[in-house]
Motif scaffolding. Structure first.
Motif, PDB file in Angstrom:
ATOM      1  N   ASP A 232     -16.957  14.423 -12.230  1.00 13.84           N
ATOM      2  CA  ASP A 232     -16.271  13.469 -13.101  1.00 13.84           C
ATOM      3  C   ASP A 232     -15.303  12.652 -12.256  1.00 13.84           C
ATOM      4  OD1 ASP A 232     -14.604  12.129 -14.883  1.00 13.84           O
ATOM      5  OD2 ASP A 232     -14.621  13.749 -16.352  1.00 13.84           O
TER       6      ASP A 232
ATOM      7  N   LEU B 101     -18.082  19.296 -12.487  1.00 13.01           N
ATOM      8  CA  LEU B 101     -18.249  19.659 -13.894  1.00 13.01           C
ATOM      9  C   LEU B 101     -19.284  20.777 -14.048  1.00 13.01           C
ATOM     10  CD1 LEU B 101     -18.382  16.081 -15.437  1.00 13.01           C
ATOM     11  CD2 LEU B 101     -16.432  17.655 -15.448  1.00 13.01           C
TER      12      LEU B 101
ATOM     13  N   SER C 241     -19.108  13.899 -19.501  1.00 12.88           N
ATOM     14  CA  SER C 241     -18.043  14.873 -19.260  1.00 12.88           C
ATOM     15  C   SER C 241     -17.337  15.172 -20.570  1.00 12.88           C
ATOM     16  CB  SER C 241     -17.050  14.332 -18.242  1.00 12.88           C
ATOM     17  OG  SER C 241     -15.866  15.107 -18.230  1.00 12.88           O
TER      18      SER C 241
ATOM     19  N   PRO D 130     -20.954  11.272 -15.506  1.00 12.24           N
ATOM     20  CA  PRO D 130     -20.722  11.938 -14.223  1.00 12.24           C
ATOM     21  C   PRO D 130     -21.537  11.323 -13.097  1.00 12.24           C
ATOM     22  CG  PRO D 130     -21.254  13.519 -15.961  1.00 12.24           C
ATOM     23  CD  PRO D 130     -21.586  12.169 -16.481  1.00 12.24           C
TER      24      PRO D 130
END
Length: 556
Positions: free
Chosen positions: A129, A136, A175, A182
């Motif tokens: 992210d 993530l 995200s 992302p």
């Protein structure tokens, strides 16, 4: 010969209170089973605790402006209160962040798998992210499932089709922290080489034809597709550190929550043994002894982890016994008046919370209803009006009525004592035969994990007993044939004793009242002696009402 049983219930995330879906999924059936085993004299360790390192805990901490450890400790205590209020008879309820023992056992597993050749360090592409400035892992990402194309799939598993996922494979990922799209970046992680255990897993699952089809067929289906090599470390600051101090790539890495969470069953057992016996190594008799039976109670969303990932970890570690049974329940939905059946959801406000229920109602009616609608083979729906109806028309009208009418009769006309049993009629013999057979009928269903049918047997026995009472008319016999009246009440009191024993796994609070009303010395109220006759002239305890009629939940 007494057998040992390790009974576990899936670890709840310590980021919220418990609702009826949680209880119906695994905690109530696990408690029923553990209580039954204790009642027949078996040795039981009933183990559970909170899953503190799950992503939901981190997200809740972020939302509430608190540290994850603080959130975990708070909700763990709240969940323990819910369990206690419902009579869930856990031997221990700990948490994965509560003690150093869990860290030590989890790191042992990692090092053992690494040493045994089942972990491999790799550079891989992960989602990142750019707005949050972090990688993530799994549940920090949501998107469309690449298999069934259902939206809202999490980065570890699609709830719709049940398949394991990798976040980078999601379609249109987002995200959950910032909503940003992302980026893909390289990072280093340790991968669990699941394909090396695929054949052993298949052979093991095939050796258990007694498992529920949902668990067995689903797991075999995943094995037929081929298992992925899964990263079991993550780039996070909340979790158990990877125990490789000399490896610079391990810095900032923690164990994947679904690697450390099931290890909690072992670490909590070690904690319990340390607290009870002063011997943390005592856990081995519950986990490494082939004569100890291991049963994992879970919900349908946990099948892949308990039937594939966790057994693979045990195989790779090499010194632990594998589970004997994994009874998984399907999801419990909910239905409100005038609305369609829907999924229980905190965010949508479609949940019945245990703490709110217990503020107004007794626990046994909820235990009864959730067992009678248990989603053992398919999804079912919780309907509050139906709970009220079944409590009033079944628990109160059948089981509660039979106990109360006989206890008050005995106190009124036999000085609160068990009258003598005299000559028997054919109806008397049938009733006594039913009492004698009831414990075995219920036990066979409990041993088969058919809890709904087992409780159904208890309730049918209560209805049969009311029919017997009405057929023999003790109120008329009292005037015309007092000895025959005494025989009927003697048989009915013995029926209450048998019912008290077989209802205890399901309705422990009502069973406790029966035990007070029939104060048999020693272990008279246990499974093996359920049908043994009460001593004649035994002084009875004061009558107690087992179940109250219910009114609708207040809207305040």
């Amino acid at each position: 010969m007494t057998t040992r049983h390790t009974v576990t219930a899936a670890l709840p995330y310590s980021n919220g209170r418990l609702h009826v879906g949680h209880i119906a999924g695994c905690y109530l059936p696990a408690d029923i089973y553990a209580r039954y085993l204790r009642s027949i004299g078996e040795e039981v360790a009933f183990i559970c605790g909170s899953d503190d390192y799950g992503v939901p805990v981190s997200l809740t901490a972020r939302e509430e402006g608190r540290e994850p450890a603080e959130v975990a400790a708070y909700y763990r205590a709240e969940q323990k209160n819910d369990f206690d209020g419902l009579g869930i008879s856990l031997d221990i309820f700990s948490g994965t962040s509560a003690t150093d023992i869990h860290t030590e056992v989890s790191q042992h597993f990692f090092l053992a798998l690494l040493q045994n050749g089942y972990l491999e360090k790799r550079t891989s592409v992960q989602l990142y992210d750019p707005e949050a400035g972090r990688f993530l892992p799994d549940r920090y990402v949501e998107g469309t499932c690449p298999h069934c194309e259902t939206g809202g799939a999490r980065g570890d598993q699609c709830e719709a089709c049940g398949k394991m996922l990798e976040p980078s494979k999601l379609i249109s990922p987002e995200s959950v922290i910032t909503g940003a799209r992302p980026e893909k970046r390289e990072t280093v992680h340790w991968f669990f080489l699941l394909p090396k255990l695929q054949d052993r897993l298949r052979e093991w699952i095939r050796s258990h034809p007694e498992w529920r089809p949902m668990v067995r067929n689903f797991s075999l289906g995943l094995l037929e597709q081929g298992l992925p090599e899964r990263a079991i470390t993550r780039d996070l600051d909340w979790g158990i550190p990877v125990p490789l101090e000399d490896d610079p790539d391990a810095e900032g890495k923690v164990l994947y929550v679904w690697f450390d969470a099931p290890i909690g069953y072992v670490s909590f057992t070690a904690q319990w043994c340390a607290e009870q016996e002063g011997d943390p190594d005592g856990y081995e008799r519950w986990w490494k002894d082939p004569d100890c039976r291991i049963v994992h109670f879970i919900g349908e969303d946990n099948v892949v982890f308990h039937a594939i990932t966790w057994p693979a970890m045990l195989m790779a570690e090499g010194t632990f016994e594998l589970p004997d049974f994994i009874p998984a329940n399907c999801f419990l939905n909910i239905q409100f008046p005038g609305e369609e059946e829907t999924k229980i959801s905190k965010s949508r406000g479609t949940a019945v919370w245990i703490n709110q229920y217990l503020e107004e109602y007794d626990p046994d009616p909820l235990r009864y209803y959730l067992t009678m609608i248990a989603p053992e083979r398919q999804r079912t729906a919780f309907v509050f009006d139906d709970l009220i109806r079944r409590n009033n028309e079944e628990l109160v009208a059948a089981l509660g009525n039979f106990v109360h009418r006989n206890m008050t009769f005995a106190h009124r006309y036999f000085d609160g004592r068990v009258p003598r049993r005299g000559d028997l009629t054919e109806e008397d013999r049938r009733q006594l035969a039913m009492i004698a057979e009831l414990p075995d009928r219920v036990a066979a269903l409990l041993a088969d994990f058919s809890f709904r049918d087992a409780l159904g047997q208890v309730m049918e026995a209560a209805r049969e007993s009311n029919r017997y009472f009405d057929c023999r008319e003790p109120w008329a016999l009292r005037k015309e044939a007092r000895a025959s009246c005494g025989t009927v009440i003697n048989i009915c009191l013995n029926t209450i004793k048998a019912l008290g024993v077989v209802m205890e796994p399901f309705l422990p609070f009502a069973a406790g009242k029966v035990a007070r009303m029939l104060p048999v010395a020693g272990d008279g109220l246990n499974w093996a002696q359920a049908a043994d006759p009460l001593p004649e002239d035994l002084e009875l305890g004061e009558p107690e009402i087992l179940f109250e009629k219910l009114e609708e939940l207040s809207e305040e």
